[in-house]
Design a protein around this motif. Structure first.
Motif, mmCIF file in Angstrom:
data_model
loop_
_atom_site.group_PDB
_atom_site.id
_atom_site.type_symbol
_atom_site.label_atom_id
_atom_site.label_comp_id
_atom_site.label_asym_id
_atom_site.label_seq_id
_atom_site.Cartn_x
_atom_site.Cartn_y
_atom_site.Cartn_z
ATOM 1 N N GLN A 211 61.788 -29.322 -45.411
ATOM 2 C CA GLN A 211 61.514 -28.183 -46.289
ATOM 3 C C GLN A 211 62.749 -27.308 -46.457
ATOM 4 O O GLN A 211 63.086 -26.881 -47.567
ATOM 5 N N GLY A 212 63.430 -27.027 -45.327
ATOM 6 C CA GLY A 212 64.620 -26.185 -45.401
ATOM 7 C C GLY A 212 65.730 -26.820 -46.212
ATOM 8 O O GLY A 212 66.399 -26.149 -47.020
ATOM 9 N N ALA A 213 65.931 -28.122 -46.028
ATOM 10 C CA ALA A 213 66.964 -28.818 -46.790
ATOM 11 C C ALA A 213 66.622 -28.847 -48.277
ATOM 12 O O ALA A 213 67.504 -28.668 -49.131
ATOM 13 N N GLU A 214 65.346 -29.061 -48.611
ATOM 14 C CA GLU A 214 64.939 -29.063 -50.013
ATOM 15 C C GLU A 214 65.205 -27.709 -50.659
ATOM 16 O O GLU A 214 65.672 -27.634 -51.812
ATOM 17 N N ASN A 215 64.936 -26.642 -49.922
ATOM 18 C CA ASN A 215 65.186 -25.294 -50.455
ATOM 19 C C ASN A 215 66.675 -25.072 -50.706
ATOM 20 O O ASN A 215 67.066 -24.496 -51.736
ATOM 21 N N LEU A 216 67.509 -25.520 -49.772
ATOM 22 C CA LEU A 216 68.954 -25.338 -49.932
ATOM 23 C C LEU A 216 69.492 -26.212 -51.057
ATOM 24 O O LEU A 216 70.361 -25.785 -51.837
ATOM 25 N N LEU A 217 68.989 -27.436 -51.160
ATOM 26 C CA LEU A 217 69.453 -28.343 -52.207
ATOM 27 C C LEU A 217 69.017 -27.872 -53.587
ATOM 28 O O LEU A 217 69.676 -28.186 -54.597
ATOM 29 N N ALA A 218 67.922 -27.124 -53.650
ATOM 30 C CA ALA A 218 67.482 -26.578 -54.935
ATOM 31 C C ALA A 218 68.487 -25.557 -55.469
ATOM 32 O O ALA A 218 68.612 -25.365 -56.687
ATOM 33 N N ARG A 219 69.230 -24.920 -54.556
ATOM 34 C CA ARG A 219 70.251 -23.956 -54.966
ATOM 35 C C ARG A 219 71.549 -24.656 -55.334
ATOM 36 O O ARG A 219 72.243 -24.246 -56.259
ATOM 37 N N SER A 220 71.880 -25.702 -54.554
ATOM 38 C CA SER A 220 73.105 -26.453 -54.837
ATOM 39 C C SER A 220 72.974 -27.852 -54.262
ATOM 40 O O SER A 220 72.767 -28.015 -53.051
ATOM 41 N N HIS A 238 67.175 -36.385 -44.235
ATOM 42 C CA HIS A 238 67.320 -37.648 -44.962
ATOM 43 C C HIS A 238 66.253 -37.774 -46.044
ATOM 44 O O HIS A 238 66.555 -38.195 -47.174
ATOM 45 N N ALA A 239 65.019 -37.396 -45.728
ATOM 46 C CA ALA A 239 63.947 -37.456 -46.725
ATOM 47 C C ALA A 239 64.248 -36.545 -47.907
ATOM 48 O O ALA A 239 64.019 -36.915 -49.072
ATOM 49 N N ALA A 240 64.789 -35.351 -47.614
ATOM 50 C CA ALA A 240 65.126 -34.408 -48.692
ATOM 51 C C ALA A 240 66.264 -34.959 -49.549
ATOM 52 O O ALA A 240 66.232 -34.857 -50.783
ATOM 53 N N LEU A 241 67.275 -35.528 -48.917
ATOM 54 C CA LEU A 241 68.394 -36.105 -49.665
ATOM 55 C C LEU A 241 67.938 -37.302 -50.496
ATOM 56 O O LEU A 241 68.338 -37.463 -51.653
ATOM 57 N N GLN A 242 67.103 -38.126 -49.900
ATOM 58 C CA GLN A 242 66.636 -39.327 -50.587
ATOM 59 C C GLN A 242 65.837 -38.975 -51.837
ATOM 60 O O GLN A 242 65.961 -39.635 -52.870
ATOM 61 N N SER A 243 65.045 -37.909 -51.754
ATOM 62 C CA SER A 243 64.225 -37.521 -52.902
ATOM 63 C C SER A 243 65.077 -37.065 -54.082
ATOM 64 O O SER A 243 64.623 -37.091 -55.226
ATOM 65 N N GLY A 245 68.166 -38.462 -54.577
ATOM 66 C CA GLY A 245 69.135 -39.521 -54.830
ATOM 67 C C GLY A 245 70.491 -39.265 -54.223
ATOM 68 O O GLY A 245 71.503 -39.802 -54.698
ATOM 69 N N LEU A 246 70.546 -38.471 -53.163
ATOM 70 C CA LEU A 246 71.828 -38.074 -52.574
ATOM 71 C C LEU A 246 72.112 -38.745 -51.232
ATOM 72 O O LEU A 246 73.197 -38.555 -50.677
ATOM 73 N N ALA A 247 71.154 -39.497 -50.709
ATOM 74 C CA ALA A 247 71.286 -39.998 -49.342
ATOM 75 C C ALA A 247 72.535 -40.839 -49.144
ATOM 76 O O ALA A 247 73.186 -40.778 -48.087
ATOM 77 N N GLY A 248 72.904 -41.635 -50.141
ATOM 78 C CA GLY A 248 74.069 -42.494 -49.995
ATOM 79 C C GLY A 248 75.394 -41.794 -50.199
ATOM 80 O O GLY A 248 76.452 -42.368 -49.925
ATOM 81 N N GLN A 249 75.352 -40.550 -50.684
ATOM 82 C CA GLN A 249 76.584 -39.826 -50.997
ATOM 83 C C GLN A 249 76.992 -38.819 -49.923
ATOM 84 O O GLN A 249 78.117 -38.332 -49.931
ATOM 85 N N VAL A 250 76.060 -38.486 -49.049
ATOM 86 C CA VAL A 250 76.277 -37.410 -48.084
ATOM 87 C C VAL A 250 76.503 -37.992 -46.693
ATOM 88 O O VAL A 250 75.740 -38.848 -46.234
ATOM 89 N N SER A 267 70.052 -48.483 -39.473
ATOM 90 C CA SER A 267 69.527 -48.669 -40.834
ATOM 91 C C SER A 267 70.343 -47.947 -41.891
ATOM 92 O O SER A 267 70.133 -48.147 -43.084
ATOM 93 N N GLY A 268 71.260 -47.076 -41.457
ATOM 94 C CA GLY A 268 72.098 -46.348 -42.401
ATOM 95 C C GLY A 268 71.560 -45.008 -42.829
ATOM 96 O O GLY A 268 72.161 -44.347 -43.683
ATOM 97 N N GLN A 269 70.449 -44.546 -42.245
ATOM 98 C CA GLN A 269 69.942 -43.221 -42.585
ATOM 99 C C GLN A 269 70.924 -42.137 -42.170
ATOM 100 O O GLN A 269 71.078 -41.133 -42.863
ATOM 101 N N ILE A 270 71.555 -42.335 -41.010
ATOM 102 C CA ILE A 270 72.623 -41.440 -40.573
ATOM 103 C C ILE A 270 73.820 -42.301 -40.179
ATOM 104 O O ILE A 270 73.664 -43.458 -39.800
ATOM 105 N N ARG A 271 75.028 -41.734 -40.305
ATOM 106 C CA ARG A 271 76.244 -42.507 -40.029
ATOM 107 C C ARG A 271 76.480 -42.677 -38.529
ATOM 108 O O ARG A 271 77.021 -43.705 -38.102
ATOM 109 N N ALA A 272 76.111 -41.644 -37.762
ATOM 110 C CA ALA A 272 76.382 -41.669 -36.324
ATOM 111 C C ALA A 272 75.449 -40.689 -35.640
ATOM 112 O O ALA A 272 74.904 -39.779 -36.273
ATOM 113 N N THR A 273 75.261 -40.884 -34.355
ATOM 114 C CA THR A 273 74.572 -39.881 -33.548
ATOM 115 C C THR A 273 75.344 -39.717 -32.251
ATOM 116 O O THR A 273 75.991 -40.660 -31.768
#
Length: 334
Positions: A211-220, A238-243, A245-250, A267-273
């Motif tokens: 929810q927080g990421a979606e709110n921030l992405l709505a601004r930019s 990741h879910a917010a980015l995927q919705s 179409g940004l998951a592969g770019q970030v 699986s590529g959802q995140i680059r590293a942990t």
């Protein structure tokens, strides 16, 4: 788990150097020659990280012949619940309290009351402020974990300019604060830098992070990297980015090293942990509690239980281990 035998032996040696021959006792279970009675207070009993830490502590206590009781806050940030747990343990006469504080300051008064009765208090995972609100802290160096996360993200960006979202944890938590500060240091950014496009707290919760990421992405939506405080947060982001179409770019890295998080790297959802080791925290905390019950000795200071970058996309200058190594050493359900 990673280096269990070696790390425990080394850690005990370190604990011994920080121990004093304190014998004063004002209450609680008898500390000298008696059976350790350990009370563990975690932030919640639902977050997989704390579930695993509790299981490791219970297993270690059983192996050492110690009594073990576990209580938790109802949610991340439930200081009142943790205070009630501490008071419960005081009444039960435990000899040691191990605690992962929800807030670095929110339970200090209750911890002071416990220590006044002679109970040994050790913070696991999360440091208190001030540090001497407890006898000792056994935890990840969270600034360093955040720095590794940020340094990896910076290297993975290459020539792309950083345009960063900061999805933090619980306000007032030293874990969240230190990881935030460490990430910025690893990225080479100052607090308040224009490259930081938005910040929000998500309490380590997947739904709140989404929810927080979606709110921030709505601004930019012009974002190139995201700091996520832990792996549940990363799943939400990741879910917010995927919705969008940004998951592969970030570029997104995270911190925890749970088996789910390692799978997300695979699986590529995140680059590293950045993997941390709750089993070490639990083992060393229980060992200190048993030693305290046997001799009255108290540990002191801070012990870093280590952190390791896990990725199959290694970056120059960033020490790391591959996902296969992470799968062997991760915590939680495989």
């Amino acid at each position: 788990m990673f280096g269990r035998v070696v790390s425990v032996v080394v850690g005990l040696a370190l604990l011994a150097t920080g121990c004093s021959a304190e014998r004063e006792w004002g209450g609680g279970a008898s500390p000298e020659g008696g059976v350790a009675k350990i009370g563990l207070v975690t932030k919640t009993d639902t977050n997989p990280y704390f579930v695993d830490l509790r299981a490791d502590a219970e297993a270690a206590a059983s192996a050492r012949g110690a009594e073990f009781i576990a209580l938790a806050g109802q949610f991340d940030g439930d200081n009142d619940g943790q205070v009630r747990a501490i008071e419960n343990f005081i009444q039960q006469g435990v000899s040691t309290i191990l605690i992962t504080p929800n807030s670095s300051t929110g339970v200090n008064d209750a911890l002071a009351r416990a220590r006044q009765t002679g109970i040994l208090v050790i913070a696991l995972d999360t440091a208190t402020e001030p540090p001497d609100a407890v006898d000792a802290t056994i935890a990840t160096d969270n600034f360093e974990a955040g720095r590794l996360q940020g340094a990896y993200a910076k290297a993975a960006l290459g020539d792309r300019p950083p345009k960063v979202l900061m999805i933090d944890g619980t306000a007032g938590s030293s874990v969240s604060t230190l990881r935030h500060q460490g990430f910025l240091a690893g990225m080479g950014l100052a607090e308040g830098a224009p490259e930081i496009r938005g910040t929000t707290n998500a309490n380590g919760d997947q739904s709140l992070a989404q929810q927080g990421a979606e709110n921030l992405l709505a601004r930019s939506s012009d974002i190139t990297a995201v700091h996520t405080m832990n792996e549940p947060t990363a799943r939400g982001v990741h879910a917010a980015l995927q919705s969008r179409g940004l998951a592969g770019q970030v570029v997104m890295a995270s911190i925890d090293g749970g088996c789910e998080g390692v799978a997300a790297v695979k699986s590529g959802q995140i680059r590293a942990t950045v993997m941390q080791f709750p089993d070490k925290m639990a083992q060393l905390g229980v060992d200190a509690a048993v030693e305290h019950a046997r001799t009255g000795a108290k540990p002191g200071g801070f012990q870093d239980t280590g952190s390791v970058v896990i990725t199959d996309q290694p970056m120059p200058g960033i020490p790391s281990q591959p996902v296969a190594w992470g799968e062997q050493h991760c915590w939680g359900e495989r």
